[in-house]
Design a protein around this motif. Structure first.
Motif, mmCIF file in Angstrom:
data_model
loop_
_atom_site.group_PDB
_atom_site.id
_atom_site.type_symbol
_atom_site.label_atom_id
_atom_site.label_comp_id
_atom_site.label_asym_id
_atom_site.label_seq_id
_atom_site.Cartn_x
_atom_site.Cartn_y
_atom_site.Cartn_z
ATOM 1 N N ALA A 103 0.830 -1.213 0.000
ATOM 2 C CA ALA A 103 0.000 0.000 0.000
ATOM 3 C C ALA A 103 0.862 1.260 0.000
ATOM 4 C CB ALA A 103 -0.973 -0.003 1.187
ATOM 5 N N ILE A 108 -2.409 5.463 -3.862
ATOM 6 C CA ILE A 108 -3.217 4.910 -2.765
ATOM 7 C C ILE A 108 -4.142 5.980 -2.186
ATOM 8 C CG2 ILE A 108 -1.517 5.350 -0.907
ATOM 9 C CD1 ILE A 108 -3.527 2.117 -1.212
ATOM 10 N N VAL A 111 -8.035 6.385 -3.052
ATOM 11 C CA VAL A 111 -9.119 5.545 -2.531
ATOM 12 C C VAL A 111 -10.160 6.453 -1.882
ATOM 13 C CG1 VAL A 111 -9.731 3.770 -0.844
ATOM 14 C CG2 VAL A 111 -7.597 3.570 -2.153
ATOM 15 N N SER A 116 -11.558 3.910 2.522
ATOM 16 C CA SER A 116 -10.199 4.175 2.998
ATOM 17 C C SER A 116 -9.859 3.347 4.240
ATOM 18 C CB SER A 116 -9.993 5.669 3.256
ATOM 19 O OG SER A 116 -10.939 6.103 4.191
ATOM 20 N N VAL A 119 -8.287 -0.093 3.233
ATOM 21 C CA VAL A 119 -7.008 -0.182 2.517
ATOM 22 C C VAL A 119 -6.033 -1.030 3.322
ATOM 23 C CG1 VAL A 119 -4.955 1.143 1.883
ATOM 24 C CG2 VAL A 119 -7.232 1.981 1.261
ATOM 25 N N SER A 120 -5.357 -1.962 2.637
ATOM 26 C CA SER A 120 -4.532 -2.890 3.385
ATOM 27 C C SER A 120 -3.117 -3.022 2.853
ATOM 28 C CB SER A 120 -5.198 -4.266 3.369
ATOM 29 O OG SER A 120 -5.305 -4.722 4.679
ATOM 30 N N ASN A 280 -10.465 -1.753 -6.841
ATOM 31 C CA ASN A 280 -9.780 -2.921 -6.289
ATOM 32 C C ASN A 280 -8.979 -3.615 -7.391
ATOM 33 O OD1 ASN A 280 -9.632 -5.937 -5.448
ATOM 34 N ND2 ASN A 280 -10.170 -4.845 -3.570
ATOM 35 N N TYR A 291 -6.198 0.517 -7.361
ATOM 36 C CA TYR A 291 -5.077 0.855 -6.487
ATOM 37 C C TYR A 291 -5.215 0.343 -5.064
ATOM 38 C CZ TYR A 291 -8.243 4.838 -7.375
ATOM 39 O OH TYR A 291 -9.339 5.615 -7.653
ATOM 40 N N MET A 292 -6.038 -0.655 -4.807
ATOM 41 C CA MET A 292 -6.103 -1.148 -3.424
ATOM 42 C C MET A 292 -6.479 -2.633 -3.314
ATOM 43 S SD MET A 292 -9.778 0.194 -1.889
ATOM 44 C CE MET A 292 -9.700 -0.881 -0.461
ATOM 45 N N SER A 294 -8.238 -5.001 -0.124
ATOM 46 C CA SER A 294 -8.963 -4.782 1.121
ATOM 47 C C SER A 294 -8.340 -5.618 2.242
ATOM 48 C CB SER A 294 -10.440 -5.177 0.952
ATOM 49 O OG SER A 294 -10.555 -6.589 1.005
#
Ligand code: ZN
Length: 641
Positions: A103, A108, A111, A116, A119-120, A280, A291-292, A294
């Motif tokens: 991340a 990032i 998001v 937010s 985000v992981s 995602n 860009y993420m 979970s």
């Protein structure tokens, strides 16, 4: 103007269907593998049971809190120079994986607030392998030349018996193959539970990394992030079904895949109408729009990497440790030889941290005695070599704590000709750095390496509009392309060392022409070729204006459709050039694709017939796509009654 507009729409829509939409082959490959290998289903059931057990024991992602580093090897399989992507492009891919899985990606912050909190940081890193499965030093990159045009998704790229490259021990390495997949597939992965002989991720060379051949809108390295997600047991976020489940609790239910770059909030029509997490990595959106991961996805991935997880053995892999016997420093990687002539060459390698000197050795292949050099830099010029001779080279690093093992031995062969030439035109590797060449006077230049490209330019004048470019004295299989301004005019690609010739007759005056000379399949030589550009008021003409031609040996580049107008049957003449397959497609004036058909040829012109009797009267656009070129012809359907 109207016609041009429609043409653009049609071409755009077609590209959208074949290339513009993300297309991942992972689920299709899984289906095939489950049929071929019934054991895989049992394995996946067992893995899913272990994942659920892990979730129970580690609620809220309370598992092991350490960064897990995964030794990674890239296997590059290439037919063309472009497909042989550079080390730097591979490094750019590795950098994206390392950012996305921690991340720390620069986007990032995009998001939206709604997600937010989810985000992981997956706490997974990827290192290029420094030792191969035998313990020898490696750059973490293997390269293999192939004659295959495209590999498809049948795993043949992973099998040396089928021309591919066998994986390195999947218990210790993430294997990533980079090749021309074809069929519009950006990449595919094997889920945990499959055969070790085919384990890993496959990426198309056009969708790997962020530089070089990386092609928008998939040029931010996210195809690898998505595929490594699958490799770590993640499903597509829409669960590969309408309102399906991705087996993750904190991701919203998606209707189906999202393409392009949806604006947020994008509502699902599934139960409860949740806002979809289109950003995602496991959706199908463009690279710039995902860009993420979970928190739930992180837990699912960590479950296979920890404890009794299916990929937990990677944690004790020696893949990124210094090669055995390496003392305090690792063996140099990236040993290569360049600027090879009949009597000289330059060897270079990558700097090793902590090395004070390097021991570089070389010998003739037929000799058993190494010639030893100790150097403090990372390159060495070799002189006094014998023409047409294969040499072996190797290098080791010397550190305070001792010396590393030797790198893998790398061979090179000196050129045959002792006649050397001076290339006064370098550097001219891009169109922007084209060198102006005189007209009517021969020019000599050389393609000195597999990646060398020579660009030249000259101008026509209002009274001398016809141009001709000839290449002679070819030391290897070189090809030539002609451009007028930014417009590609034609390609001359005779086999072997046959001369190349292009002629262009046009009504356009005072145009700037660009000539691109390059080695077919990486061909290069220390010897020069000869180039002659000429212009004339009347010569080089054949039939009429705005017409291109090449000599009789060459492939005519023009894609033809006739009769035109047509009513029942049409004939299409498709120039395949050096390619062996392509696509024919017909769009109507609204841009709707009426017919798409994969066609095969063989480095030649091939004729196809097509029944268009069911078409309504009107204007259509016929596209022929082969390699990276799209050619379009207008077609009028008129019922003659
Ligand atoms: Zn996928």
């Amino acid at each position: 103007m109207k016609t041009f507009f429609n043409l653009v729409i049609c071409t755009f829509l077609f590209l959208n269907i074949s290339l513009g939409q993300r297309n991942c082959g992972a689920m299709d490959v899984l289906e095939r593998q489950l049929i071929e290998n019934p054991q895989m289903l049992k394995n996946m059931d067992e893995i899913e049971r272990q994942v659920q057990e892990y979730l129970k024991n580690n609620p809220n992602g309370s598992g092991q809190r350490t960064v897990i580093t995964i030794p990674t090897v890239f296997h590059v399989l290439y037919r063309t120079t472009a497909e042989n992507i550079s080390d730097a492009q591979i490094q750019s891919q590795l950098a994206v994986l390392n950012q996305d899985f921690t991340a720390t990606n620069t986007d990032i912050g995009s998001v939206p607030a709604l997600f937010s909190g989810l985000v992981s940081n997956v706490e997974v890193q990827f290192c290029l392998a420094t030792q191969d499965p035998t313990g020898a030093a490696t750059s973490g990159i293997t390269r293999k030349s192939t004659t295959k045009t495209s590999w498809g998704t049948n795993d043949s790229v992973k099998k040396s018996s089928q021309g591919g490259t066998d994986p390195w021990n999947a218990a210790n390495y993430l294997n990533i193959w980079v090749c021309n997949i074809g069929g519009g597939i950006l990449g595919y992965a094997q889920f945990p539970g499959g055969s070790a002989a085919t384990d890993g991720v496959v990426l198309d060379y056009r969708y790997t990394g962020t530089i070089g051949t990386a092609t928008a809108p998939f040029n931010k390295g996210r195809t690898a992030t998505h595929e490594v997600g699958h490799w770590l047991n993640l499903r597509h976020i829409w669960g590969d079904a309408t309102c399906g489940s991705d087996l993750v609790s904190d991701t919203p239910t998606h209707n189906t895949s999202n393409g392009g770059c949806p604006s947020h909030p994008h509502y699902s029509t599934c139960s409860g109408a949740p806002v979809e997490m289109t950003m995602n990595y496991m959706d199908y959106t463009d690279d710039a729009c995902m860009y993420m991961f979970s928190a739930g996805q992180k837990t699912r991935m960590r479950a296979v990497l920890e404890g009794s997880g299916a990929r937990a053995s990677l944690q004790s892999s020696p893949g990124c440790m210094p090669p055995s016997g390496g003392g305090s420093c690792s063996a140099p990687s990236g040993l290569t030889t360049s600027s090879i002539t009949a009597t000289t060459a330059t060897s270079s390698w990558t700097v090793v941290s902590g090395a004070t000197t390097y021991t570089y050795e070389f010998k003739e292949n037929s000799s058993s005695t190494w010639i030893v050099n100790t150097v403090s830099s990372t390159s060495l010029n070799l002189t006094g070599l014998v023409a047409s001779t294969t040499y072996n080279t190797r290098v080791k690093a010397n550190c305070a704590g001792g010396s590393s093992v030797y790198s893998a031995t790398v061979n090179f062969t000196t050129s045959a000709s002792s006649s050397s030439c001076t290339d006064t035109y370098e550097s001219n590797n891009t169109k922007n750095t084209s060198k102006t060449i005189p007209l009517g006077t021969t020019t000599t230049a050389k393609i000195s390496s597999a990646s060398d490209i020579d660009w030249f330019k000259f101008s026509s004048s209002s009274s001398q509009r016809n141009v001709q470019v000839t290449m002679t004295n070819l030391p290897a299989d070189y090809d030539m392309e002609l451009y007028r301004g930014n417009t590609f005019i034609m390609l001359s690609e005779n086999d072997g060392t046959n001369d190349e010739l292009v002629k262009h007759n046009t009504t356009q005056s005072t145009a700037t022409y660009y000539v691109k000379v390059f080695g077919y399949n990486g061909a290069n030589s220390a010897s020069c070729y000869t180039l002659l550009a000429q212009r004339s008021a009347s010569a080089y003409r054949s039939v009429g204006d705005d017409e291109e031609q090449t000599n009789g040996e060459l492939v005519k580049e023009e894609f033809l459709v006739f009769p035109n107008p047509a009513s029942s049957d049409i004939t299409l003449v498709a120039p395949f050039g050096k390619h062996t397959d392509g696509y024919l497609t017909i769009c109507d004036i609204t841009g709707k694709v009426i017919i798409t058909q994969k066609v095969t040829g063989d480095r030649n012109v091939k004729t196809f017939n097509m029944d268009v009797s069911s078409f309504d009267n009107g204007l259509y656009f016929v596209n022929f796509i082969s390699g990276d070129k799209t050619q379009t012809q207008k077609l009028v359907i008129a019922e003659m009654k």
